[in-house]
Write a protein that holds these residues in place. Structure first.
Motif, PDB file in Angstrom:
ATOM      1  N   LEU A 190       0.750  -1.292  -0.041  1.00 10.58           N
ATOM      2  CA  LEU A 190      -0.044   0.021   0.067  1.00 10.58           C
ATOM      3  C   LEU A 190       0.834   1.331  -0.053  1.00 10.58           C
ATOM      4  O   LEU A 190       0.540   2.093  -0.707  1.00 10.58           O
ATOM      5  CB  LEU A 190      -0.883  -0.253   1.290  1.00 10.58           C
ATOM      6  N   ASP A 191       1.807   1.374   0.738  1.00  7.76           N
ATOM      7  CA  ASP A 191       2.936   2.395   0.920  1.00  7.76           C
ATOM      8  C   ASP A 191       3.299   2.556  -0.467  1.00  7.76           C
ATOM      9  O   ASP A 191       3.362   3.702  -0.969  1.00  7.76           O
ATOM     10  CB  ASP A 191       3.780   2.226   2.000  1.00  7.76           C
ATOM     11  N   ASP A 192       3.942   1.527  -1.109  1.00  8.29           N
ATOM     12  CA  ASP A 192       4.623   1.534  -2.639  1.00  8.29           C
ATOM     13  C   ASP A 192       3.502   2.029  -3.516  1.00  8.29           C
ATOM     14  O   ASP A 192       3.775   3.037  -4.321  1.00  8.29           O
ATOM     15  CB  ASP A 192       5.155   0.298  -2.986  1.00  8.29           C
ATOM     16  N   ALA A 193       2.415   1.643  -3.488  1.00  7.99           N
ATOM     17  CA  ALA A 193       1.139   1.857  -4.449  1.00  7.99           C
ATOM     18  C   ALA A 193       0.756   3.446  -4.269  1.00  7.99           C
ATOM     19  O   ALA A 193       0.646   3.921  -5.241  1.00  7.99           O
ATOM     20  CB  ALA A 193       0.041   1.089  -4.348  1.00  7.99           C
ATOM     21  N   ARG A 194       0.553   3.787  -3.229  1.00  7.74           N
ATOM     22  CA  ARG A 194       0.330   5.324  -2.798  1.00  7.74           C
ATOM     23  C   ARG A 194       1.249   6.324  -3.465  1.00  7.74           C
ATOM     24  O   ARG A 194       0.975   7.134  -3.870  1.00  7.74           O
ATOM     25  CB  ARG A 194       0.126   5.528  -1.237  1.00  7.74           C
ATOM     26  N   ALA A 195       2.595   5.781  -3.130  1.00 10.31           N
ATOM     27  CA  ALA A 195       3.746   6.753  -3.708  1.00 10.31           C
ATOM     28  C   ALA A 195       3.776   6.669  -5.070  1.00 10.31           C
ATOM     29  O   ALA A 195       3.858   7.777  -5.794  1.00 10.31           O
ATOM     30  CB  ALA A 195       5.087   6.229  -3.248  1.00 10.31           C
ATOM     31  N   ASP A 196       3.499   5.476  -5.814  1.00  9.08           N
ATOM     32  CA  ASP A 196       3.518   5.474  -7.316  1.00  9.08           C
ATOM     33  C   ASP A 196       2.257   6.256  -7.960  1.00  9.08           C
ATOM     34  O   ASP A 196       2.208   6.626  -9.020  1.00  9.08           O
ATOM     35  CB  ASP A 196       3.238   4.005  -7.847  1.00  9.08           C
ATOM     36  N   LEU A 197       1.113   6.352  -7.328  1.00 11.66           N
ATOM     37  CA  LEU A 197      -0.193   6.849  -7.543  1.00 11.66           C
ATOM     38  C   LEU A 197      -0.256   8.366  -7.335  1.00 11.66           C
ATOM     39  O   LEU A 197      -1.236   9.066  -7.654  1.00 11.66           O
ATOM     40  CB  LEU A 197      -1.469   6.344  -7.177  1.00 11.66           C
ATOM     41  N   LEU A 198       0.734   8.801  -6.486  1.00  9.94           N
ATOM     42  CA  LEU A 198       0.710  10.168  -6.023  1.00  9.94           C
ATOM     43  C   LEU A 198       0.151  11.298  -7.003  1.00  9.94           C
ATOM     44  O   LEU A 198      -0.483  12.275  -6.698  1.00  9.94           O
ATOM     45  CB  LEU A 198       1.876  10.496  -5.281  1.00  9.94           C
ATOM     46  N   TYR A 199       1.172  11.216  -8.202  1.00 10.87           N
ATOM     47  CA  TYR A 199       0.957  12.132  -9.271  1.00 10.87           C
ATOM     48  C   TYR A 199      -0.096  11.747 -10.487  1.00 10.87           C
ATOM     49  O   TYR A 199       0.195  12.419 -11.488  1.00 10.87           O
ATOM     50  CB  TYR A 199       2.194  12.568  -9.588  1.00 10.87           C
ATOM     51  N   GLU A 200      -0.628  10.507 -10.393  1.00 17.93           N
ATOM     52  CA  GLU A 200      -1.298   9.864 -11.285  1.00 17.93           C
ATOM     53  C   GLU A 200      -2.756  10.635 -11.373  1.00 17.93           C
ATOM     54  O   GLU A 200      -3.236  10.854 -10.008  1.00 17.93           O
ATOM     55  CB  GLU A 200      -1.479   8.439 -11.459  1.00 17.93           C
ATOM     56  N   ASP A 201      -3.599  10.662 -12.440  1.00 20.75           N
ATOM     57  CA  ASP A 201      -4.876  10.726 -12.348  1.00 20.75           C
ATOM     58  C   ASP A 201      -5.797   9.697 -12.018  1.00 20.75           C
ATOM     59  O   ASP A 201      -5.385   8.623 -12.348  1.00 20.75           O
ATOM     60  CB  ASP A 201      -5.453  11.541 -13.936  1.00 20.75           C
ATOM     61  N   ILE A 202      -6.851  10.091 -11.704  1.00 19.93           N
ATOM     62  CA  ILE A 202      -7.685   8.858 -11.036  1.00 19.93           C
ATOM     63  C   ILE A 202      -8.535   8.051 -12.406  1.00 19.93           C
ATOM     64  O   ILE A 202      -8.506   7.036 -12.210  1.00 19.93           O
ATOM     65  CB  ILE A 202      -8.884   9.403 -10.207  1.00 19.93           C
ATOM     66  N   PHE A 203      -8.505   9.015 -13.490  1.00 14.22           N
ATOM     67  CA  PHE A 203      -8.999   8.356 -14.593  1.00 14.22           C
ATOM     68  C   PHE A 203      -8.085   8.452 -15.871  1.00 14.22           C
ATOM     69  O   PHE A 203      -7.194   9.497 -15.906  1.00 14.22           O
ATOM     70  CB  PHE A 203     -10.388   9.226 -15.262  1.00 14.22           C
ATOM     71  N   THR A 204      -7.830   7.602 -16.490  1.00 13.79           N
ATOM     72  CA  THR A 204      -7.015   7.584 -17.764  1.00 13.79           C
ATOM     73  C   THR A 204      -7.660   7.337 -18.995  1.00 13.79           C
ATOM     74  O   THR A 204      -8.747   6.731 -19.195  1.00 13.79           O
ATOM     75  CB  THR A 204      -5.931   6.459 -17.479  1.00 13.79           C
ATOM     76  N   GLU A 205      -7.116   7.990 -20.156  1.00  9.31           N
ATOM     77  CA  GLU A 205      -7.659   7.622 -21.489  1.00  9.31           C
ATOM     78  C   GLU A 205      -7.552   6.361 -21.978  1.00  9.31           C
ATOM     79  O   GLU A 205      -6.324   5.789 -21.489  1.00  9.31           O
ATOM     80  CB  GLU A 205      -7.368   8.869 -22.494  1.00  9.31           C
ATOM     81  N   TYR A 206      -8.311   5.915 -22.806  1.00  7.31           N
ATOM     82  CA  TYR A 206      -7.870   4.668 -23.441  1.00  7.31           C
ATOM     83  C   TYR A 206      -8.222   4.638 -24.969  1.00  7.31           C
ATOM     84  O   TYR A 206      -9.109   5.298 -25.400  1.00  7.31           O
ATOM     85  CB  TYR A 206      -8.850   3.367 -22.640  1.00  7.31           C
ATOM     86  N   ASP A 207      -7.537   3.470 -25.651  1.00  5.53           N
ATOM     87  CA  ASP A 207      -7.972   3.669 -27.080  1.00  5.53           C
ATOM     88  C   ASP A 207      -7.789   1.898 -27.331  1.00  5.53           C
ATOM     89  O   ASP A 207      -6.718   1.523 -27.194  1.00  5.53           O
ATOM     90  CB  ASP A 207      -7.081   4.536 -27.880  1.00  5.53           C
ATOM     91  N   ASN A 208      -8.707   1.153 -27.572  1.00  2.00           N
ATOM     92  CA  ASN A 208      -8.895  -0.286 -27.908  1.00  2.00           C
ATOM     93  C   ASN A 208      -8.311  -0.503 -29.067  1.00  2.00           C
ATOM     94  O   ASN A 208      -8.171  -1.643 -29.473  1.00  2.00           O
ATOM     95  CB  ASN A 208     -10.040  -0.925 -27.588  1.00  2.00           C
ATOM     96  N   GLY A 209      -7.866   0.503 -30.101  1.00  5.02           N
ATOM     97  CA  GLY A 209      -7.632   0.141 -31.427  1.00  5.02           C
ATOM     98  C   GLY A 209      -8.553  -0.056 -32.418  1.00  5.02           C
ATOM     99  O   GLY A 209      -8.401  -0.125 -33.520  1.00  5.02           O
TER     100      GLY A 209
END
Length: 140
Positions: A68-87
């Motif tokens: 959890l500590d590692d995941a929180r650090a990795d996600l700190l500057y990430e957006d909650i939503f991300t764009e996707y393109d399935n091709g």
């Protein structure tokens, strides 16, 4: 012990001729450190007859706390939503997979802590110390 070809998880570092990556060793030490904290917190608060049963739970909680500590650090500057393109011409927004994984980890961690606190008498120093341990994960 026989292992399938390509399955190196059972091969010791001495046999493989190399050492584990430093990051892996550091994580193992962090898990061991968290496990020591949990053992100390629960030392006098968990009755001896339940102690043996609790040890795997403590090990899992220590592991989950590090993840959890590692995941929180990795996600700190990430957006909650991300764009996707399935091709296939389909695009849009979706929940960041890391947040979904973090929520599952935290839910599992919370359930384990609840199990542990249910075994402790309320209002004890151990229960208070366990609350501090949880808060380290939540806010640390």
């Amino acid at each position: 012990m026989t292992a399938k070809v390509g399955n190196t998880s059972k091969v010791s570092t001495a046999v493989a001729g190399n050492s584990p990556p430093k990051r892996r060793v550091a994580k193992e030490k962090r898990v061991e450190s968290e496990l020591r904290k949990l053992r100390e917190i629960t030392k006098g608060a968990i009755p001896d007859e339940k102690r043996k049963t609790v040890m795997p739970l403590l090990a899992n909680l220590a592991f989950l706390k590090v993840k959890l500590d590692d995941a929180r650090a990795d996600l700190l500057y990430e957006d909650i939503f991300t764009e996707y393109d399935n091709g296939g011409g389909q695009t849009g927004l979706r929940e960041h997979p890391g947040f979904s994984a973090y929520n599952k980890l935290f839910t599992t961690f919370s359930r384990g802590v609840k199990q542990l606190t249910d075994m402790m008498p309320n209002g004890t120093a151990a229960a208070d110390a366990l609350i501090d341990f949880i808060n380290e994960t939540r806010y640390g």
